[in-house]
Design a protein around this motif. Sequence first.
Motif, PDB file in Angstrom:
ATOM      1  N   ILE A   1       0.555  -1.351  -0.180  1.00 43.11           N
ATOM      2  CA  ILE A   1      -0.155   0.039  -0.129  1.00 43.11           C
ATOM      3  C   ILE A   1       0.723   1.209  -0.297  1.00 43.11           C
ATOM      4  O   ILE A   1       1.839   1.745   0.652  1.00 43.11           O
ATOM      5  N   PRO A   2       0.428   2.450  -0.981  1.00 42.84           N
ATOM      6  CA  PRO A   2       1.529   2.813  -0.985  1.00 42.84           C
ATOM      7  C   PRO A   2       1.734   4.363   0.144  1.00 42.84           C
ATOM      8  O   PRO A   2       0.151   4.286   0.669  1.00 42.84           O
ATOM      9  N   LYS A   3       2.122   5.038   0.686  1.00 45.83           N
ATOM     10  CA  LYS A   3       1.693   6.341   0.885  1.00 45.83           C
ATOM     11  C   LYS A   3       0.811   6.960   1.855  1.00 45.83           C
ATOM     12  O   LYS A   3       0.188   7.086   2.474  1.00 45.83           O
ATOM     13  N   GLY A   4       0.073   7.510   0.391  1.00 42.70           N
ATOM     14  CA  GLY A   4      -0.608   7.915   0.526  1.00 42.70           C
ATOM     15  C   GLY A   4      -1.751   7.498   0.340  1.00 42.70           C
ATOM     16  O   GLY A   4      -3.123   8.225   0.128  1.00 42.70           O
ATOM     17  N   GLU A   5      -1.996   6.153   0.281  1.00 44.05           N
ATOM     18  CA  GLU A   5      -3.626   5.011   0.760  1.00 44.05           C
ATOM     19  C   GLU A   5      -3.500   4.508   1.660  1.00 44.05           C
ATOM     20  O   GLU A   5      -4.223   3.942   2.313  1.00 44.05           O
ATOM     21  N   LEU A   6      -2.386   4.862   3.162  1.00 40.94           N
ATOM     22  CA  LEU A   6      -2.415   4.033   3.901  1.00 40.94           C
ATOM     23  C   LEU A   6      -3.717   4.042   4.588  1.00 40.94           C
ATOM     24  O   LEU A   6      -3.895   3.336   5.922  1.00 40.94           O
ATOM     25  N   GLU A   7      -3.366   5.275   5.031  1.00 44.14           N
ATOM     26  CA  GLU A   7      -4.501   5.812   5.972  1.00 44.14           C
ATOM     27  C   GLU A   7      -5.923   5.224   5.881  1.00 44.14           C
ATOM     28  O   GLU A   7      -6.240   5.038   6.402  1.00 44.14           O
ATOM     29  N   ASP A   8      -6.344   5.484   4.078  1.00 44.12           N
ATOM     30  CA  ASP A   8      -8.007   5.318   3.514  1.00 44.12           C
ATOM     31  C   ASP A   8      -8.314   3.363   4.169  1.00 44.12           C
ATOM     32  O   ASP A   8      -8.846   3.123   4.515  1.00 44.12           O
ATOM     33  N   TYR A   9      -6.930   3.087   4.297  1.00 42.05           N
ATOM     34  CA  TYR A   9      -6.858   1.516   4.872  1.00 42.05           C
ATOM     35  C   TYR A   9      -7.094   1.221   5.746  1.00 42.05           C
ATOM     36  O   TYR A   9      -8.631   0.935   5.861  1.00 42.05           O
ATOM     37  N   PHE A  10      -6.982   1.782   6.991  1.00 39.58           N
ATOM     38  CA  PHE A  10      -7.333   1.969   8.296  1.00 39.58           C
ATOM     39  C   PHE A  10      -8.638   2.278   8.485  1.00 39.58           C
ATOM     40  O   PHE A  10      -9.780   1.027   9.040  1.00 39.58           O
ATOM     41  N   LYS A  11      -8.737   2.970   7.841  1.00 40.60           N
ATOM     42  CA  LYS A  11     -10.664   3.531   7.973  1.00 40.60           C
ATOM     43  C   LYS A  11     -11.693   2.709   7.174  1.00 40.60           C
ATOM     44  O   LYS A  11     -12.360   2.642   7.952  1.00 40.60           O
ATOM     45  N   THR A  12     -10.934   1.855   6.154  1.00 42.09           N
ATOM     46  CA  THR A  12     -11.901   0.923   5.227  1.00 42.09           C
ATOM     47  C   THR A  12     -12.243  -0.165   6.269  1.00 42.09           C
ATOM     48  O   THR A  12     -12.911  -0.698   6.168  1.00 42.09           O
TER      49      THR A  12
END
Length: 179
Positions: free
Chosen positions: A105-116
Motif C-alpha cells: 500500500i503506497p503511503k498516500g493510501e495507507l490512511e484510507d486502508y485503516f479507515k476502511t
Amino acid sequence: LVYFSSAAKLIPFLVKYCNLKKSNKVLDYGSGGLRCGFGLLDFLEPSSYSCADITERFLKEAQDNSDLLSYLFKNKKGDFYKIGRDNIPLDYYDLVISIYVICHIPKGELEDYFKTINKFLKLGGRFYFDFIPSPIHLIQNSITFTYPYRTILKYLEKYGFKIENTLGFGIIATKILSL
C-alpha cells in the motif's frame, strides 16, 4: 503444500491470539490466492469466510490448481469481493486479517486502508495484520513499501483501534470506536 503449512500455523495462532471461533465471520482482506483462506475455510462454519482483493485472478488460479481449495470455497460458501468495486458488508466481521498487504500500500493510501478496515469490523472485532517495520518510510520498489511503527500506531489510534498485542511484525488490534 504451502496451503497446508500456512493453515497448520495460522489457525492455532488465530484461535490463541484473536479468540477465533468456528462461528466467527472473517474477512481475509488482500487474500490473493487464499494461502490463509484455505485453513479458514476448513475451520469456519459455512458462510463465515469472505475474502477481498483487487482482482479475482489469484483466487481463480488457486482454485484451478487445487481441487480441495475449490471444493472448500464452494461448499463452505465463501464470498469473494473485489476491493473498490463490490459492497463488502459493514460492521459485520468479528475478525479481519490482512497478511502481507500493508507492504503493497503506497503511503498516500495507507490512511484510507485503516479507515476502511474499521468500517468492516463489528465494534469489539479484532484486526490482525503484519507489516515490514523500518525507521522511516521506504519505497523498496514500485510495489513494496515499509513503514515506521509510529505511522502504523498513529493510524490505528486515529481510526478507532486499540492494540491488544504485537507478535513479531504482526499486530492484533480491537475496534473500539465506529467511524
